[in-house]
Scaffold this motif. Structure first.
Motif, PDB file in Angstrom:
ATOM      1  N   SER A   1      84.321 -27.567 -25.927  1.00 13.20           N
ATOM      2  CA  SER A   1      83.071 -28.327 -26.945  1.00 13.20           C
ATOM      3  C   SER A   1      84.165 -27.899 -28.114  1.00 13.20           C
ATOM      4  N   ALA A   2      84.882 -27.374 -28.499  1.00 10.94           N
ATOM      5  CA  ALA A   2      85.437 -26.783 -29.565  1.00 10.94           C
ATOM      6  C   ALA A   2      86.277 -27.698 -30.094  1.00 10.94           C
ATOM      7  N   PHE A   3      86.832 -28.746 -29.341  1.00  6.60           N
ATOM      8  CA  PHE A   3      87.534 -29.915 -29.258  1.00  6.60           C
ATOM      9  C   PHE A   3      86.899 -31.091 -28.911  1.00  6.60           C
ATOM     10  N   VAL A   4      85.560 -31.179 -28.534  1.00  4.05           N
ATOM     11  CA  VAL A   4      84.819 -32.749 -29.087  1.00  4.05           C
ATOM     12  C   VAL A   4      84.060 -32.280 -30.647  1.00  4.05           C
ATOM     13  N   GLY A   5      83.959 -31.154 -31.317  1.00  2.00           N
ATOM     14  CA  GLY A   5      83.243 -30.760 -32.572  1.00  2.00           C
ATOM     15  C   GLY A   5      84.568 -31.340 -33.135  1.00  2.00           C
TER      16      GLY A   5
END
Length: 290
Positions: free
Chosen positions: A74-78
């Motif tokens: 999720s952090a990477f997608v963010g």
């Protein structure tokens, strides 16, 4: 039911509601409360964390590592969302509503097409224990402890680290921070990634307790926004007391008349608090301090 059992049941329901509200809201408190980005795709970041957690657990990883993978995903997608979309809208905060709403629709329908209408869930760990005639899940207590740990970690990150100081300076006075040599673009990306990762963490933690469907983010987003709005702009002074207040309302109303009345109670509570404290709980606390 004796008084001790009734008291434990009420405390358990409060802890369960508090954990759900705080874990749902922490990522949004960073992105919306601190950065001012109205992120309607918050639920989809939570869904991403839950799906990646379940997928990695089914692949053979233990649940804690699966939750870590969901958080990092999720952090990477963010980071990608901030670079490609949000970065161009900081001067137009209302436009973030349309942009993130569009991202929400794309993510929901994309997941439905690629993964299907549901995904195999993850079993709830640790089992249960008995108090009186009722059985309680141990994992719900773990979630409550996790919520407290996340609040403590956020406080330490944004108050005791160099990144936290730079993030707060960049968000409050970006031009001055840039003049002093701070890479404000990098700070914005990392802060947005932090909020997205916290959303993924919430999804990963709740993956064992929920049916995994592409629309599962809708379960979280209303309560997340209600908590952040009541808490105010300061994620540290607002989120915890807002979560506590709303948990009392939700658990009390749910025990009295069921889940629907719990949701109605939350909405009534936010109307009253916003009317009395327009800047939220943290705004009231900061005003009293000065």
């Amino acid at each position: 039911m004796d008084i001790a059992t009734l008291a434990f049941s009420a405390l358990y329901q409060f802890g369960d509601a508090f954990a759900f509200l705080v874990l749902s809201a922490c990522g949004l408190a960073v992105i919306f409360g601190m950065m001012g980005v109205i992120n309607l795709a918050h639920g989809e970041f939570i869904m991403c964390g839950a799906y990646v957690t379940a997928a990695t657990v089914h692949a053979g990883l233990p649940l804690p590592l699966g939750i870590l993978c969901g958080t990092l995903a999720s952090a990477f997608v963010g980071v990608l969302v901030e670079l490609l979309v949000i970065r161009h809208l900081y001067e137009r905060p209302l436009d973030t509503i349309v942009a993130t709403w569009g991202l929400s629709l794309i993510a929901t329908q994309g997941t439905l097409i690629l993964v299907g209408s549901t995904m195999a869930g993850v079993g709830t760990p640790f089992g249960s224990f008995q108090v009186g005639a009722y059985s309680y899940s141990i994992y719900r207590i773990v979630l409550f402890v996790a919520a407290l740990a996340v609040l403590a970690a956020l406080y330490a990150l944004f108050n005791w680290t160099r990144f936290g100081v730079l993030a707060r300076a960049t968000i409050q006075v970006p031009h001055m921070a840039a003049a002093l040599g701070v890479d404000t673009r990098l700070i914005y990306s990392l802060t947005f990634a932090c909020g997205a990762g916290l959303a993924g963490l919430a999804g990963g933690l709740y993956a064992p307790t929920m049916t995994l469907v592409p629309t599962m983010g809708a379960t979280f987003i209303m309560e997340a926004f209600v908590t952040v709005v009541i808490g105010g702009a300061d994620v540290f002074l607002g989120t915890a007391p807002a979560g506590g207040l709303l948990a009392i309302v939700k658990s009390g109303m749910t025990s009295w008349q069921g889940q629907l009345f719990g949701q109605i109670g939350l909405l009534i509570a936010v109307i009253i608090v916003v009317r009395v404290l327009p800047k939220g709980i943290s705004g009231f606390v900061l005003r009293e301090r000065t």
